[in-house]
Motif scaffolding. Structure first.
Motif, short mmCIF file in Angstrom:
data_model
loop_
_atom_site.label_atom_id
_atom_site.label_comp_id
_atom_site.label_asym_id
_atom_site.label_seq_id
_atom_site.Cartn_x
_atom_site.Cartn_y
_atom_site.Cartn_z
N GLN A 45 82.93 43.28 24.09
CA GLN A 45 81.93 43.30 25.15
C GLN A 45 81.96 44.71 25.93
O GLN A 45 81.12 45.43 26.26
CB GLN A 45 82.19 42.23 26.13
CG GLN A 45 81.75 40.91 25.55
CD GLN A 45 81.88 39.76 26.73
OE1 GLN A 45 80.92 39.37 27.35
NE2 GLN A 45 83.31 39.25 26.77
N ILE A 93 75.74 40.32 32.81
CA ILE A 93 75.79 39.46 31.60
C ILE A 93 77.33 39.39 30.90
O ILE A 93 77.78 40.60 30.59
CB ILE A 93 74.85 39.80 30.48
CG1 ILE A 93 73.25 40.05 31.22
CG2 ILE A 93 74.84 39.16 29.46
CD1 ILE A 93 72.78 38.70 32.04
N ILE A 110 80.61 37.05 28.89
CA ILE A 110 81.63 35.81 28.47
C ILE A 110 82.85 35.95 29.26
O ILE A 110 83.60 37.02 28.87
CB ILE A 110 81.74 35.94 26.75
CG1 ILE A 110 80.58 35.91 26.35
CG2 ILE A 110 82.43 34.42 26.79
CD1 ILE A 110 79.58 34.69 26.04
N LEU A 165 69.86 39.93 25.95
CA LEU A 165 69.79 39.72 27.55
C LEU A 165 69.62 41.00 28.15
O LEU A 165 69.24 41.21 29.37
CB LEU A 165 70.67 38.82 28.06
CG LEU A 165 70.67 37.28 27.52
CD1 LEU A 165 71.69 36.49 28.18
CD2 LEU A 165 69.41 36.64 27.78
N SER A 211 74.64 33.47 32.10
CA SER A 211 74.04 34.60 32.32
C SER A 211 72.44 34.68 32.22
O SER A 211 71.72 35.52 32.98
CB SER A 211 74.46 35.61 30.87
OG SER A 211 75.77 35.75 30.95
N LYS A 212 71.86 33.67 31.46
CA LYS A 212 70.46 33.47 31.58
C LYS A 212 69.99 32.91 33.00
O LYS A 212 68.95 33.46 33.47
CB LYS A 212 70.17 32.16 30.52
CG LYS A 212 70.06 32.98 29.31
CD LYS A 212 69.67 32.00 28.00
CE LYS A 212 69.75 32.37 26.62
NZ LYS A 212 69.61 31.29 25.67
N ASP A 240 79.00 32.92 30.59
CA ASP A 240 78.74 32.51 29.43
C ASP A 240 77.33 32.74 29.06
O ASP A 240 76.49 33.30 29.91
CB ASP A 240 79.15 31.18 28.69
CG ASP A 240 78.48 30.06 29.70
OD1 ASP A 240 77.41 30.60 30.23
OD2 ASP A 240 79.08 28.99 29.77
N VAL A 241 76.72 32.53 27.92
CA VAL A 241 75.32 32.81 27.48
C VAL A 241 74.41 32.13 28.53
O VAL A 241 73.64 32.67 29.00
CB VAL A 241 75.22 32.63 26.06
CG1 VAL A 241 73.49 32.97 25.93
CG2 VAL A 241 75.89 33.53 24.97
N GLU A 242 74.63 30.61 28.66
CA GLU A 242 73.66 29.82 29.48
C GLU A 242 73.58 30.39 30.96
O GLU A 242 72.78 30.57 31.64
CB GLU A 242 74.32 28.46 29.41
CG GLU A 242 73.62 27.84 28.36
CD GLU A 242 72.11 27.91 27.96
OE1 GLU A 242 71.47 28.02 28.82
OE2 GLU A 242 71.88 28.46 26.82
N GLN A 261 73.34 37.24 21.33
CA GLN A 261 72.73 36.63 22.46
C GLN A 261 73.04 37.50 23.61
O GLN A 261 72.07 37.37 24.46
CB GLN A 261 73.41 35.20 22.54
CG GLN A 261 72.88 34.13 21.37
CD GLN A 261 73.64 32.92 21.48
OE1 GLN A 261 74.85 32.70 21.63
NE2 GLN A 261 72.79 31.71 21.43
N ILE A 262 74.07 37.92 23.86
CA ILE A 262 74.64 38.57 25.05
C ILE A 262 73.55 39.93 24.96
O ILE A 262 72.87 40.24 25.89
CB ILE A 262 76.03 39.20 25.03
CG1 ILE A 262 76.91 38.09 25.26
CG2 ILE A 262 76.16 40.26 26.02
CD1 ILE A 262 76.76 37.40 26.68
N VAL A 313 77.33 35.30 19.02
CA VAL A 313 77.33 35.31 20.76
C VAL A 313 77.23 36.67 21.17
O VAL A 313 76.34 36.98 22.15
CB VAL A 313 78.75 34.83 21.11
CG1 VAL A 313 79.00 35.31 22.49
CG2 VAL A 313 78.92 33.24 20.98
#
Ligand SMILES: [Zn+2]
Length: 264
Positions: A116, A62, A64, A83, A45-46, A41-43, A79-80, A76
């Motif tokens: 994606q 990176i 989801i 990154l 991936s970070k 997910d985003v978190e 956000q992806i 979302v």
């Protein structure tokens, strides 16, 4: 052993992350040279990027994951995309379809996947695919995506079907489409007849090594948390199945990993 590449390990999960220096040290001591960490997910991936910034041998993907059960909103996807320009991001993943845990939201999963896939085209990144009980639909989505991309992009390797669990017929279609097959701890399970058949029948040029840590530990550690340091168990088993030297297996999968992900 040296030069092993773990092309799929989720080092951000607590049981690994809380002891990450030791986890990486143990893996390096066992000959693991590089790690690809796919977000779910985003978190996470970070977190994968954070790990890649901390450790030179860690690379981030990176994405989801279908089981993350995230709404496919523009927010979302933005956000992806934010990154992706990071120099240590090497793929889009982990993305795919999972009808084992979440059959009820298959439409939502497909929207997430398709967006994606198109992001991967835009950023010219390979993809890391997850499939569970959804091969028909997943293959169709990937094929439709392939038909949307240009012939020049079409010649490049496209990604990996990670933790491959389908039969030889599917394996042949997957490699024909320009994908690699990710093999991990499952190959050490007594009941993995299907996977043994696959690895023995397709060229080694299409195989990648992975752990999927902390999941899918090799046989001696079943029921426990998996980690990249267990990769030699997979190498041993696979080299026996393929009747080739461990050095050849490591060298070839190393090269395959670099062809797909770069990892410079
Ligand atoms: Zn995974």
């Amino acid at each position: 052993m040296t030069g092993i590449i773990d092309t799929h390990c989720h080092l951000f999960f607590d049981n690994l992350f809380s002891d990450i220096d030791a986890v990486i040290e143990r893996a390096i001591a066992q000959g693991v040279e590089a790690f690809v960490v796919p977000g779910i997910d985003v978190e996470t991936s970070k977190l994968a990027i954070q790990l890649a910034e901390t450790y030179p041998m860690v690379y981030a993907a990176i994405g989801i994951h279908p089981n993350s059960d995230i709404e496919p909103t523009d927010r979302v996807f933005t956000q992806i995309q934010q990154l992706l320009p990071h120099p240590k991001v090497v793929a889009i993943g982990e993305i795919g379809l999972d009808y084992y845990r979440n059959k009820f939201n298959s439409d939502k999963q497909k929207i997430l996947l398709k967006h994606q896939l198109d992001i991967a085209t835009e950023y010219q990144l390979p993809i890391i695919l997850h499939n569970r009980n959804a091969m028909d639909d997943l293959f169709e989505c990937v094929q439709q995506w392939q038909n949307r991309i240009s012939p020049s992009q079409n010649r490049k390797p496209k990604g990996v079907f990670h933790a491959f669990s389908e039969d030889l017929n599917w394996a042949k279609q997957v490699i024909q489409m320009g994908f690699f097959i990710g093999v991990g701890g499952v190959i050490t399970y007594p009941k993995a007849h299907l996977l043994r058949d696959v690895v023995q029948s397709i060229p080694i040029d299409y195989l990648l090594l992975e752990t999927d840590a902390p999941f899918l530990p090799p046989q001696p550690f079943r029921g426990k948390s998996n980690e990249p340091a267990y990769l030699p168990i997979i190498v041993n088993e696979l080299s026996t199945e393929l009747n080739i030297g461990k050095d050849v297996l490591i060298k070839t999968t190393h090269r395959n990993s670099k062809i797909l992900f770069g990892l410079n």
